[in-house]
Design a protein around this motif. Structure first.
Motif, PDB file in Angstrom:
ATOM      1  N   ILE A 152      20.064  -5.690  30.499  1.00 48.41           N
ATOM      2  CA  ILE A 152      19.415  -7.018  29.953  1.00 48.41           C
ATOM      3  C   ILE A 152      19.833  -7.273  28.840  1.00 48.41           C
ATOM      4  N   LEU A 153      20.619  -8.436  28.737  1.00 49.87           N
ATOM      5  CA  LEU A 153      21.337  -8.922  27.327  1.00 49.87           C
ATOM      6  C   LEU A 153      20.376  -9.851  26.611  1.00 49.87           C
ATOM      7  N   MET A 154      20.543  -9.953  25.625  1.00 45.26           N
ATOM      8  CA  MET A 154      19.727 -10.947  24.603  1.00 45.26           C
ATOM      9  C   MET A 154      20.352 -11.588  23.836  1.00 45.26           C
ATOM     10  N   PRO A 155      20.515 -12.956  23.753  1.00 44.91           N
ATOM     11  CA  PRO A 155      21.290 -13.768  22.719  1.00 44.91           C
ATOM     12  C   PRO A 155      21.208 -13.173  21.383  1.00 44.91           C
ATOM     13  N   ASP A 156      19.687 -12.840  20.881  1.00 37.39           N
ATOM     14  CA  ASP A 156      19.753 -12.426  19.599  1.00 37.39           C
ATOM     15  C   ASP A 156      18.263 -11.645  19.653  1.00 37.39           C
ATOM     16  N   LEU A 157      18.590 -10.312  19.374  1.00 37.53           N
ATOM     17  CA  LEU A 157      17.453  -9.239  19.297  1.00 37.53           C
ATOM     18  C   LEU A 157      16.550  -9.394  18.197  1.00 37.53           C
ATOM     19  N   GLN A 158      16.942 -10.199  17.232  1.00 44.04           N
ATOM     20  CA  GLN A 158      15.811 -10.754  15.884  1.00 44.04           C
ATOM     21  C   GLN A 158      14.937 -11.548  16.508  1.00 44.04           C
ATOM     22  N   ALA A 159      14.923 -12.043  17.580  1.00 42.43           N
ATOM     23  CA  ALA A 159      13.998 -13.021  17.929  1.00 42.43           C
ATOM     24  C   ALA A 159      12.785 -12.184  18.603  1.00 42.43           C
ATOM     25  N   GLY A 160      11.799 -12.233  17.482  1.00 39.18           N
ATOM     26  CA  GLY A 160      10.652 -11.631  17.640  1.00 39.18           C
ATOM     27  C   GLY A 160       9.320 -12.469  18.060  1.00 39.18           C
ATOM     28  N   CYS A 161       8.237 -12.153  17.678  1.00 36.84           N
ATOM     29  CA  CYS A 161       7.001 -12.875  17.988  1.00 36.84           C
ATOM     30  C   CYS A 161       6.021 -12.511  17.022  1.00 36.84           C
ATOM     31  N   SER A 162       5.290 -13.322  16.350  1.00 36.08           N
ATOM     32  CA  SER A 162       4.426 -13.194  15.374  1.00 36.08           C
ATOM     33  C   SER A 162       3.026 -12.696  16.070  1.00 36.08           C
ATOM     34  N   LEU A 163       3.006 -12.993  17.014  1.00 37.59           N
ATOM     35  CA  LEU A 163       1.537 -12.452  17.735  1.00 37.59           C
ATOM     36  C   LEU A 163       1.824 -10.929  18.195  1.00 37.59           C
ATOM     37  N   ALA A 164       3.140 -10.885  18.777  1.00 41.03           N
ATOM     38  CA  ALA A 164       3.267  -9.353  19.199  1.00 41.03           C
ATOM     39  C   ALA A 164       3.459  -8.610  17.813  1.00 41.03           C
ATOM     40  N   ASP A 165       3.682  -9.112  16.789  1.00 31.54           N
ATOM     41  CA  ASP A 165       3.941  -8.248  15.447  1.00 31.54           C
ATOM     42  C   ASP A 165       2.433  -8.115  14.837  1.00 31.54           C
ATOM     43  N   SER A 166       1.559  -8.858  15.424  1.00 29.37           N
ATOM     44  CA  SER A 166       0.386  -8.650  14.645  1.00 29.37           C
ATOM     45  C   SER A 166      -0.425  -7.396  15.279  1.00 29.37           C
ATOM     46  N   CYS A 167      -0.137  -6.900  16.344  1.00 25.55           N
ATOM     47  CA  CYS A 167      -0.623  -5.602  16.822  1.00 25.55           C
ATOM     48  C   CYS A 167       0.510  -4.519  17.143  1.00 25.55           C
ATOM     49  N   PRO A 168       0.574  -3.875  15.901  1.00 23.03           N
ATOM     50  CA  PRO A 168       1.432  -2.590  16.002  1.00 23.03           C
ATOM     51  C   PRO A 168       0.866  -1.541  16.765  1.00 23.03           C
ATOM     52  N   ALA A 169       1.871  -0.694  17.225  1.00 24.90           N
ATOM     53  CA  ALA A 169       1.271   0.348  18.300  1.00 24.90           C
ATOM     54  C   ALA A 169       0.559   1.206  17.477  1.00 24.90           C
ATOM     55  N   ASP A 170       0.961   1.718  16.399  1.00 20.28           N
ATOM     56  CA  ASP A 170       0.222   2.823  15.712  1.00 20.28           C
ATOM     57  C   ASP A 170      -1.146   2.277  15.336  1.00 20.28           C
ATOM     58  N   ARG A 171      -1.257   1.060  14.940  1.00 21.88           N
ATOM     59  CA  ARG A 171      -2.697   0.672  14.507  1.00 21.88           C
ATOM     60  C   ARG A 171      -3.637   0.500  15.496  1.00 21.88           C
ATOM     61  N   LEU A 172      -2.949   0.142  16.952  1.00 20.27           N
ATOM     62  CA  LEU A 172      -3.841   0.000  18.035  1.00 20.27           C
ATOM     63  C   LEU A 172      -4.042   1.515  18.428  1.00 20.27           C
ATOM     64  N   ALA A 173      -3.397   2.373  18.531  1.00 23.56           N
ATOM     65  CA  ALA A 173      -3.763   3.577  18.745  1.00 23.56           C
ATOM     66  C   ALA A 173      -4.901   4.259  17.979  1.00 23.56           C
ATOM     67  N   ALA A 174      -4.836   3.832  16.862  1.00 23.16           N
ATOM     68  CA  ALA A 174      -5.847   4.408  15.677  1.00 23.16           C
ATOM     69  C   ALA A 174      -7.221   3.713  16.095  1.00 23.16           C
ATOM     70  N   TYR A 175      -7.184   2.413  16.493  1.00 16.45           N
ATOM     71  CA  TYR A 175      -8.492   1.469  16.569  1.00 16.45           C
ATOM     72  C   TYR A 175      -9.021   2.018  18.120  1.00 16.45           C
ATOM     73  N   GLN A 176      -8.191   2.247  18.880  1.00 14.09           N
ATOM     74  CA  GLN A 176      -8.762   2.750  20.017  1.00 14.09           C
ATOM     75  C   GLN A 176      -9.476   3.878  20.015  1.00 14.09           C
ATOM     76  N   ALA A 177      -8.677   5.086  19.174  1.00 21.54           N
ATOM     77  CA  ALA A 177      -9.471   6.199  19.010  1.00 21.54           C
ATOM     78  C   ALA A 177     -10.882   6.160  18.222  1.00 21.54           C
ATOM     79  N   GLU A 178     -10.761   5.264  17.494  1.00 19.43           N
ATOM     80  CA  GLU A 178     -12.083   5.059  16.590  1.00 19.43           C
ATOM     81  C   GLU A 178     -12.905   4.363  17.384  1.00 19.43           C
ATOM     82  N   LEU A 179     -12.709   3.668  18.429  1.00 20.77           N
ATOM     83  CA  LEU A 179     -13.625   3.075  19.258  1.00 20.77           C
ATOM     84  C   LEU A 179     -14.494   4.275  20.238  1.00 20.77           C
ATOM     85  N   ARG A 180     -13.466   5.020  20.488  1.00 25.87           N
ATOM     86  CA  ARG A 180     -13.912   6.110  21.558  1.00 25.87           C
ATOM     87  C   ARG A 180     -14.715   7.101  20.878  1.00 25.87           C
TER      88      ARG A 180
END
Ligand code: SF4
Length: 331
Positions: A92-120
Motif C-alpha cells: 500500500i503506497l500513499m502519495p503523502d504520508l503526512q495526509a492526516g485527519c483532524s477527526l482521527a487526531d482528536s481521539c488518540p489511542a492512549d486517551r481512549l484507553a484511559a477513558y474506557q478504563a475510567e468508564l469501566r
C-alpha cells in the motif's frame, strides 16, 4: 479539464504538464502492477485517473477486490492503514504520508484507553463503536467500526443491553443516536471541514436559490443538519442525485471536491458548495476543502509509483484492528 488550473509545479519549481504526468502514471502503474484508489474528497484530476473511487466504506471493500499487487491510496493516512489491514498481502503506497485527519487526531489511542478504563471503573457496561476516521491503534481498542454508509446497520448489531461509547465524531454520534434511538456516550471530536459550514451563508444560498435542496454530511453540526433535506454520506448523496431526473439545484455541505463525482454522475443538476467560515475572524473562507486530502497530487502519485514509497507498513496493533474491521465492514 482546465489545464491552466491543473498545471502544477514540481519541488524544483519546474511546471509539469498534467497530461504528461497522467501518461507517466499510466506507464508506472503497468511497471509496478499497481491500481489507484481515490477518495471522493481528493482533487477531481486524481479521481479521473483512479481505477476505483468512492467513500471510505466502498474503498475499504474495493481493496479486497483489487487484482494488482500494489495499491496507491489517494486519501488520508487512516484510509491507507485500513487498506493494509484488509489486504495485508498487498503493498500500500500513499502519495503523502503526512495526509492526516483532524477527526482521527482528536481521539488518540492512549486517551481512549484511559477513558474506557475510567468508564469501566464507574460501572458502565459498554461497547465502543468507532467511526472509520480513526487511527488503526484506536480501531484496535474498539468493538465495531462504522462509516457514514453502514452506521445504522452496525449500531443495530450492538446488543441492546450494552451502552455505546461512540468515537470520535460527536456530530455523527449525535445524529446516529437520534435516528437509531440508542443513547450514546459521545467523544468530543469533530472534523475541521464539516465543523465550519456557515449557517448564514447556507440560509442566504437557500433564499437566493428558491426550490434548492440542501444535502449535508452527518459529520456536520446539528444546526446545519436541521436545514438539510438529505442527510447522508457521499455514496448516499450520489444515489440521491442520480435518482432525481428533473434538474435541481443542490446546496452541498461536505468537502467541496465531492461536487466532482456528483457532476459526473448527474450533470443535469447545479451544485453549489456551502462555504465555510473562519472561526477566528468570522469571515467566509475556503475551509470546505480538506487540507489533508489536498496533499494528494498528480506529482506525488507519480513519485510514489516511481520510488515504491512511502508505504504503509504492518504494525503489531494492526492484528487486533483487522478483526474489528473485517467483522464490521466485510461480514
Ligand atoms: S474532511 Fe475531515 S474527516 Fe475527512 S479527512 Fe479531512 S479532516 Fe478528516
Amino acid at each position: 479539464m482546465d489545464l491552466q488550473v491543473l498545471n502544477t509545479t514540481s519541488p524544483v519549481g519546474i511546471e509539469e504538464d498534467p497530461l504528461d504526468l497522467m501518461d507517466e502514471i499510466d506507464q508506472l502503474k503497468k511497471d509496478r502492477d499497481a491500481s489507484i484508489l481515490a477518495h471522493f474528497y481528493v482533487d477531481g484530476d486524481l479521481q479521473d485517473i483512479a481505477d476505483f473511487t468512492g467513500d471510505s466504506l466502498k474503498l475499504a471493500r474495493d481493496t479486497t477486490q483489487v487484482k494488482t499487487s500494489t495499491i496507491v491510496f489517494c486519501g488520508v493516512h487512516f484510509m491507507g492503514e485500513s487498506a493494509k489491514i484488509l489486504s495485508p498481502e498487498k503493498t500500500i503506497l500513499m502519495p503523502d504520508l503526512q495526509a492526516g485527519c483532524s477527526l482521527a487526531d482528536s481521539c488518540p489511542a492512549d486517551r481512549l484507553a484511559a477513558y474506557q478504563a475510567e468508564l469501566r471503573v464507574k460501572g458502565h457496561d459498554f461497547q465502543t463503536v468507532a467511526y472509520i476516521n480513526t487511527t488503526a491503534a484506536v480501531k484496535s481498542l474498539c468493538d465495531w467500526i462504522v462509516t457514514s454508509g453502514n452506521a445504522r446497520e452496525i449500531i443495530d448489531r450492538v446488543p441492546a443491553d450494552k451502552e455505546i461509547l461512540f468515537v470520535p465524531d460527536q456530530h455523527l454520534g449525535r445524529y446516529l443516536s437520534s435516528v437509531t434511538g440508542r443513547p450514546m456516550i459521545l467523544w468530543p471530536g469533530s472534523c475541521m471541514v464539516h465543523e465550519v459550514f456557515s449557517i448564514q451563508d447556507l440560509l442566504r444560498a437557500k433564499r437566493n436559490n428558491p426550490g434548492s435542496l440542501v444535502m449535508a454530511h452527518p459529520e456536520c453540526p446539528a444546526n446545519i443538519l436541521e436545514l438539510a433535506d438529505i442527510i447522508g454520506g457521499t455514496e448516499k448523496m450520489r444515489k440521491y442525485v442520480e435518482s432525481v431526473t428533473e434538474p435541481k439545484t443542490f446546496l452541498v455541505a461536505t468537502e467541496a471536491n465531492m461536487i466532482h463525482p456528483l457532476k459526473k454522475l448527474a450533470p443535469q443538476h447545479e451544485y453549489i458548495p456551502v462555504p465555510g467560515i473562519m472561526t477566528s475572524t468570522g469571515e467566509t473562507c475556503a475551509c470546505n476543502r480538506c487540507p489533508h486530502m489536498a496533499r494528494n497530487t498528480l506529482q506525488k502519485v507519480r513519485d510514489c509509483l516511481k520510488h515504491g514509497s512511502p508505504e504503509i507498513v504492518w504494525q503489531p496493533y494492526f492484528t487486533a484492528a483487522q478483526e474489528v474491521l473485517r467483522r464490521s465492514l466485510l461480514q
